[in-house]
Scaffold this active site. Structure first.
Site, mmCIF file in Angstrom:
data_model
loop_
_atom_site.group_PDB
_atom_site.id
_atom_site.type_symbol
_atom_site.label_atom_id
_atom_site.label_comp_id
_atom_site.label_asym_id
_atom_site.label_seq_id
_atom_site.Cartn_x
_atom_site.Cartn_y
_atom_site.Cartn_z
ATOM 1 N N HIS A 1 16.380 52.648 30.283
ATOM 2 C CA HIS A 1 17.766 53.000 29.927
ATOM 3 C C HIS A 1 18.074 52.750 28.454
ATOM 4 C CE1 HIS A 1 19.371 53.844 33.998
ATOM 5 N NE2 HIS A 1 18.274 53.182 34.332
ATOM 6 N N ASP B 1 21.659 53.256 20.517
ATOM 7 C CA ASP B 1 22.084 53.238 21.916
ATOM 8 C C ASP B 1 21.220 54.215 22.700
ATOM 9 O OD1 ASP B 1 23.635 52.617 24.119
ATOM 10 O OD2 ASP B 1 25.544 52.975 23.102
#
Ligand code: GDG
Length: 733
Positions: free
Chosen positions: A160, A366
């Protein structure tokens, strides 16, 4: 229905006085999948449990009422595994923050132990036809641990976070183990192509593996790599926006901020999210605007990882900065930054997303960033807001109509805020239309389904030689029941592990001990190598072996003085032209070198950067193919080498020659690279045993994973052959 065991650090429940289902992104993402197509079972840590006496009762309730298999972790492991290794060493490195990496061996030991505990819990319930889907960096070691015990299990892994450049991940003291751990999966998923590329080049550089763009071969196993950008649970936002609770909350917020323009940021209070840089850009904006009383910056900063020192310091700095900026730019009518340091209910979050004129999402790095997508999902098509998005969020690859900014450039971000607040309705609608429909279509359900579909299809389609560690009997039977037996053994990568410098790969004491055993066994041994005759004679000349040098160009019989040519062609004039081309590549590829052998020329790039070296090797191959024309030359692309050798010479022909001459009853050929395939490409027969040592496609019928295992196999075989020989002799007497 296909069962999917979904494994993540945390279970999708929170245990307090009662058990509550959590509503995180991953849980929501997988709910839809579970209902329609798969039977989903979650496995993970349920969080700290105060009353340990209730553990077995809790386990039962979680299993029967929530479909959750808890992995209870002792308190002493949590610190090292979770706060330590996962959040203080892996998280910072995965987010390019070397300075924040704190590593200790005891944290690593806890991390390994917890990964083992997860493996135990899964193995206890997993059937061979289950799918196991492992999530995130807390469980990097799990895929390989599972593969070790259940080689046929379908295992997927999704990361992730970003995967950083190999220059960054290589700082981690356990980098090899971590990458090796993930490579146990059949399919490894990333949000973007950039992360996939970094992972691949790290695996090549740190583990010295060969791969093509979307597959990495490790031992007998192939791990596929894929890109699966995560989406949001769009249905839950659509549903929420229709509730009266939401309408009331929105109305109350609109009244509260009547007449103001709202700029919204939502995130966990994490250094990767770029809060300090954003505050600095906001200060720049406030200093330059005439209408500062009309704008409110709402920061929803959810507390996270308070146990880690860097997060405590970050929180203090942010609070100080918010106070300072508000002190400087507040008026009686307005205080520009509204800082909420807590999690807010989902309904309030949706109301904020919906009324914000600007979604300001400026992480420094991110993996994806779901907030950007959620903001779009809540926008009104008729009068939409504007998304300002960092180019360093994975989401920027998809949301190309946002105002994309460099979060390190405060003037650029300040200008983007100004631009967004003053954008025409037409431009806002244009930008929003495409992005919103994309976010609603490629949602979490799509993401999960496409990952699982691909995992189910990821079949090991490669040639699958029998793994000799599983079944050795077939070959021992083929070899020991004959009296006239020969072993043709390659040297580098088969009898001896590779070294950075070829000259350093001389026989070790351990190898000599094995060769002495072979020497005494009732077999003919041939060492068949690409090395020069001189090197083979110097290293192995004392044994009663036949040495076959330069891929079968010439041989030295045991006890003989002179080498005998196996090559019918004595014209090597082509070597000069080849050497010229090779030297161009030597010059332009740092770390590479040329080796000149009697019947071949070799370009080695073992010491070069593997990706660059591999790329240059491909170029060299295509140059060579176009240059050689009718010359009697063959080109091999071996392990970090390109070799041009006489066409009339190869290892297969040499084996053929000795088999015909000595009429062997049974033969074993073993090797590790492309040049050995010529020995394996023989008509199959019960008493010809071909063995590939190590990974990679092969035509050999059998495989052992590495040199060490091959040594052990040779030891067992020679003992059996000796025993058989002695009992035959005794029977004759
Ligand atoms: C990791 C990766 C990747 C936030 N505040 C509140 C709240 N949230 C919810 C948001 C969103 C989620 O938390 C945050 O997701 P992000 O994707 O933005 O970031 P990470 O937590 O760092 O997640 C990230 C993600 O995994 C998925 O792969 O995108 O890059 O770092 O869903 O809505 N929810 C509520 N109240 C809050 O105050 N209810």
């Amino acid at each position: 229905m296909q069962r999917v065991l979904n494994v993540a650090n945390r279970l999708p429940v929170t245990i307090g006085s009662t058990i509550k289902k959590s509503s995180g992104g991953l849980v929501a993402a997988l709910e839809g999948v579970s209902n329609n197509h798969f039977e989903l079972q979650s496995i993970g840590w349920p969080g700290p449990v105060d009353d340990t006496a209730k553990i077995s009762e809790l386990k039962q309730t979680l299993e029967s009422d929530y479909g959750c298999i808890p992995v209870f972790l002792p308190d002493e492991l949590i610190q090292g595994y979770y706060h330590g290794l996962s959040n203080s060493s892996l998280w910072p490195l995965l987010h390019y923050n070397r300075a924040y990496m704190n590593y200790s061996d005891s944290d690593w030991a806890a991390y390994c132990q917890v990964n083992e505990l997860f493996a135990d819990a899964i193995l206890e319930i997993a059937n061979d036809d289950d799918i196991v889907w492992v999530h995130d960096y807390h469980l990097f070691l799990l895929p390989s641990l599972l593969r070790k015990h259940k080689p046929h299990l379908k295992i997927g892994f999704f990361l992730h976070t970003p995967f950083p450049s190999s220059e960054v991940i290589r700082c981690h003291p356990q980098r090899e183990a971590l990458i090796r751990g993930v490579l146990g999966a059949d399919l490894i998923g990333f949000h973007t192509f950039g992360y996939l590329r970094h992972f691949r080049s790290s695996a090549l550089q740190l583990l010295g593996l060969e791969s093509d763009m979307t597959e990495i071969q490790i031992g007998n196993h192939t791990a596929s790599l894929g890109i699966f950008p995560i989406g949001i649970n769009s249905a839950s936002f659509e549903h929420e926006l229709r509730t009266t609770d939401y309408q009331n909350t929105l109305a109350a917020f609109q009244q509260n901020w009547a007449g103001k323009r709202l700029v919204l940021s939502v995130e966990r209070l994490d250094y990767s999210k770029g809060l300090l840089r954003r505050l600095s850009a906001i200060e720049t904006f406030l200093a330059g605007t005439q209408n500062r009383d009309d704008v409110v910056f709402v920061f929803v900063s959810v507390p996270t990882r308070g146990e880690v020192k860097e997060y405590q310091l970050l929180r203090e700095r942010i609070e100080r900065e918010v106070g300072r900026i508000n002190g400087l730019y507040a008026s009686v009518q307005n205080s520009p930054i509204h800082f909420i340091h807590q999690s807010i209910p989902f309904t309030e979050l949706c109301a904020l997303y919906s009324m914000a004129d600007v979604g300001l999402v400026t992480p420094l790095v991110d993996g994806m960033n779901l907030v950007a997508k959620e903001y779009l999902a809540c926008q009104d098509d008729a009068d939409p807001g504007v998304l300002v998005l960092s180019e360093f969020a994975g989401a920027a690859q998809e949301l190309v109509n946002a105002i994309i900014v460099n979060p390190y450039n405060k003037v650029e971000v300040a200008n983007a805020i100004d631009h967004a607040l003053n954008m025409s309705l037409e431009e806002r609608q244009q930008r929003m239309g495409y992005m919103k429909s994309r976010v609603m279509q490629y949602n979490a359900d799509y993401w999960a389904r496409s990952f699982i579909d691909e995992l189910m299809q990821s079949n090991q389609l490669h040639n699958k030689p029998r793994n000799l560690l599983d079944d050795e009997q077939m070959i021992t039977q083929a070899l020991i029941n004959h009296s006239n037996v020969a072993f043709f053994l390659d040297y580098d990568g088969t009898l001896r592990e590779f070294e950075d410098k070829p000259d350093d790969a001389f026989p070790t004491a351990e190898l000599h001990a094995l060769l002495q055993q072979l020497n005494k066994a009732p077999i003919d041994v041939y060492i068949i190598s690409g090395r020069s005759g001189e090197t083979l004679q110097e290293w192995l000349g004392d044994y009663d072996f036949t040495l076959i040098a330069e891929h079968g160009n010439r041989y030295l019989a045991p006890g003989a003085d002179a080498w005998v040519s196996l090559n019918p062609d004595n014209d090597f004039s082509w070597k000069e032209a080849v050497r010229e081309v090779f030297s161009l590549y030597e010059g332009s590829t740092p770390g590479s070198s040329i080796e000149d052998k009697q019947s071949s020329v070799v370009w080695h790039y073992r010491l070069s950067d593997p990706v660059y070296g591999g790329w240059k090797a491909n170029q060299l191959l295509s140059d060579m193919y176009s240059m050689l024309g009718n010359l009697p030359v063959e080109i091999h692309h071996g392990k970090r080498i390109v070799e041009a050798s006489s066409m009339h010479v190869n290892k297969g022909r040499a084996v053929e020659y000795f088999m015909r001459r000595n009429d062997y009853d049974a033969v074993m050929c073993a090797g590790d690279d492309q040049t050995d395939e010529a020995m394996f490409r023989r008509p199959s027969s019960d008493n010809i045993v071909s063995i590939k040592v190590g990974e990679g496609d092969t035509q050999a019928a059998n495989r052992v994973p590495d040199v060490k295992q091959f040594h052990l196999l040779l030891q067992r075989l020679t003992q059996l052959l000796k025993k058989k020989h002695n009992s035959n002799k005794a029977a004759e007497l």
